[in-house]
Design a protein around this motif. Structure first.
Motif, mmCIF file in Angstrom:
data_model
loop_
_atom_site.group_PDB
_atom_site.id
_atom_site.type_symbol
_atom_site.label_atom_id
_atom_site.label_comp_id
_atom_site.label_asym_id
_atom_site.label_seq_id
_atom_site.Cartn_x
_atom_site.Cartn_y
_atom_site.Cartn_z
ATOM 1 N N CYS A 8 0.848 -1.187 0.000
ATOM 2 C CA CYS A 8 0.000 0.000 0.000
ATOM 3 C C CYS A 8 0.882 1.235 0.000
ATOM 4 N N TYR A 9 0.748 2.033 -1.034
ATOM 5 C CA TYR A 9 1.414 3.331 -1.097
ATOM 6 C C TYR A 9 0.424 4.351 -0.536
ATOM 7 N N HIS A 10 0.680 4.789 0.683
ATOM 8 C CA HIS A 10 -0.292 5.631 1.386
ATOM 9 C C HIS A 10 0.069 7.108 1.210
ATOM 10 N N LEU A 11 -0.569 7.715 0.203
ATOM 11 C CA LEU A 11 -0.318 9.118 -0.113
ATOM 12 C C LEU A 11 -1.497 10.025 0.239
ATOM 13 N N LYS B 54 2.626 -4.515 3.087
ATOM 14 C CA LYS B 54 3.625 -3.487 3.361
ATOM 15 C C LYS B 54 3.022 -2.102 3.153
ATOM 16 N N MET B 55 3.380 -1.157 4.033
ATOM 17 C CA MET B 55 2.949 0.225 3.840
ATOM 18 C C MET B 55 4.136 1.130 3.564
ATOM 19 N N VAL B 56 3.998 1.936 2.504
ATOM 20 C CA VAL B 56 4.917 3.036 2.224
ATOM 21 C C VAL B 56 4.183 4.312 2.631
ATOM 22 N N PHE B 57 4.684 4.989 3.650
ATOM 23 C CA PHE B 57 4.005 6.179 4.183
ATOM 24 C C PHE B 57 4.645 7.443 3.637
ATOM 25 N N MET B 58 3.848 8.212 2.908
ATOM 26 C CA MET B 58 4.327 9.468 2.352
ATOM 27 C C MET B 58 4.310 10.554 3.420
ATOM 28 N N THR C 70 7.190 -1.702 6.859
ATOM 29 C CA THR C 70 6.795 -0.305 6.627
ATOM 30 C C THR C 70 8.030 0.506 6.279
ATOM 31 N N VAL C 71 7.822 1.605 5.596
ATOM 32 C CA VAL C 71 8.897 2.555 5.337
ATOM 33 C C VAL C 71 8.290 3.949 5.278
ATOM 34 N N VAL C 72 8.987 4.913 5.856
ATOM 35 C CA VAL C 72 8.570 6.314 5.848
ATOM 36 C C VAL C 72 9.434 7.063 4.848
ATOM 37 N N ILE C 73 8.796 7.763 3.934
ATOM 38 C CA ILE C 73 9.550 8.516 2.929
ATOM 39 C C ILE C 73 9.249 10.009 3.074
ATOM 40 N N ARG C 74 10.296 10.810 2.908
ATOM 41 C CA ARG C 74 10.175 12.264 3.053
ATOM 42 C C ARG C 74 10.698 12.966 1.798
ATOM 43 N N PRO C 75 9.885 13.025 0.756
ATOM 44 C CA PRO C 75 10.311 13.790 -0.424
ATOM 45 C C PRO C 75 10.358 15.279 -0.119
ATOM 46 N N PHE C 76 11.295 15.964 -0.743
ATOM 47 C CA PHE C 76 11.333 17.421 -0.626
ATOM 48 C C PHE C 76 10.361 18.015 -1.650
ATOM 49 N N ASN C 77 10.401 19.304 -1.831
ATOM 50 C CA ASN C 77 9.329 20.016 -2.551
ATOM 51 C C ASN C 77 9.194 19.519 -3.992
ATOM 52 N N ALA D 216 10.120 2.577 -5.723
ATOM 53 C CA ALA D 216 11.286 1.778 -5.311
ATOM 54 C C ALA D 216 11.238 1.449 -3.826
ATOM 55 N N ALA D 217 10.761 2.392 -3.017
ATOM 56 C CA ALA D 217 10.692 2.157 -1.569
ATOM 57 C C ALA D 217 9.725 1.024 -1.242
ATOM 58 N N GLY D 218 8.692 0.861 -2.060
ATOM 59 C CA GLY D 218 7.736 -0.219 -1.837
ATOM 60 C C GLY D 218 8.241 -1.571 -2.275
ATOM 61 N N LEU D 219 9.185 -1.596 -3.183
ATOM 62 C CA LEU D 219 9.688 -2.858 -3.740
ATOM 63 C C LEU D 219 10.886 -3.413 -2.988
#
Length: 315
Positions: free
Chosen positions: A75-78, A115-119, A168-175, A227-230
């Motif tokens: 799950c890509y949680h955006l 799996k959760m990818v948390f935006m 799970t993974v937490v991702i922090r994209p910049f602007n 990529a973070a989800g895979l």
């Protein structure tokens, strides 16, 4: 792989869906269309791997549970409330969406072994203080209810990794900027400035304009998210993504409009939420995901401008 993208009709979400489909994965989308639009995903409707769009809210447990009955793998949680200024004016809505909504999705991930990818966001950080930029170990500073809610969501997501062994993974994209981003108040600075420049309208800058941003092109962001989800190697991690270069808002405005007379400085609505310097250190993403941005700021601005021109032609 079978992927659910919450917020998949939104700006970044639709590009994540695009990337997943291009890579041959099956995709479901859940979106309440508060920030997104069906137009963003209309081109995917005839793709055999696109398994459906559900208009619904992550706070609706029944809808969320039904989607997880599709043997989802990741799950890509955006889905989220994304506007910093709105969160200051209406913190309850942001908390309900970004914390309670995230909890609802987390629970389904736990029950179904997904799996959760948390935006998350770069807005959780304090200002960059050195040339090396902001790493995942840099100080955080919840200067708005939006940032506070994202930090709360991050901690819940990581707690499921430690408490239940859930990936799970937490991702922090910049602007992030680029095609499909709105040019209105909840949009990004690049899309707003580009739209105003087309019309010959003033480009309004809050405060001095010396605050900096690290601008990440949306296709680079989508590659990072997918990529973070895979990758199993990033489970339990927090990972940044950015260009690794920052630019002042004054410089950005001039680069976009080319006319200093169009640049106007105005009083900040909520100056307490402003971060003076945002510069990403993306070295962890390169190390763990072999990810690097491919699109320079100049190329990304041109791609965004060309996309807006095409949209105007269709009007």
């Amino acid at each position: 792989m079978k992927a659910l993208v919450t917020g998949g009709a939104g700006f970044i979400g639709s590009w994540v869906v695009d990337r997943l489909l291009r890579d041959g994965h099956n995709v479901w989308v859940l979106d309440n269309l508060t920030n997104g639009t069906e137009r963003n995903i209309s081109t995917f409707m005839n793709d055999s791997k696109f398994n459906g769009f559900v208009k619904g809210d992550i706070q609706d447990n029944h809808i969320v549970e039904q989607l997880f009955n599709n043997d989802i793998n990741v799950c890509y949680h955006l889905a989220a409330s994304i506007n910093v200024q709105d969160s200051i004016d209406d913190p309850k809505t942001t908390f309900n969406n970004d914390v309670i909504g995230t909890f609802n999705v987390l629970e389904q991930c736990r029950k179904h072994g997904v799996k959760m990818v948390f935006m998350s966001t770069c807005m959780v950080y304090d200002k960059a203080t050195g040339a090396e930029g902001i790493s995942e170990m840099s100080p955080i500073k919840p200067a708005s209810p939006y940032a506070g809610s994202k930090i709360a969501g991050e901690n819940m997501v990581l707690s499921y990794y430690y408490a239940y062994g859930m990936p799970t993974v937490v991702i922090r994209p910049f602007n992030t900027y680029g095609p499909r981003q709105k040019a209105t108040g909840e949009g990004g600075v690049v899309s707003i400035f580009t739209s105003k420049a087309f019309r010959g309208d003033p480009l309004h800058i809050y405060g001095s304009g010396e605050q900096t941003r690290d601008l990440l092109y949306v296709e680079d962001c989508a590659r990072f998210v997918v990529a973070a989800g895979l990758s199993e190697g990033v489970n339990g991690q927090i990972i940044n993504a950015g260009l690794g270069q920052d630019i002042t808002i004054n410089e950005l405005a001039l680069k976009i409009c080319g006319d200093p007379s169009l640049i106007k400085h105005i009083e900040h609505i909520h100056p307490q939420s402003e971060i003076p310097k945002l510069l990403c250190n993306p070295s962890k993403a390169k190390k763990l995901l072999n990810w690097e941005p491919r699109v320079s700021l100049d190329d990304g601005l041109l791609k965004t401008k060309d996309w807006m021109i095409e949209q105007l032609k269709r009007m």
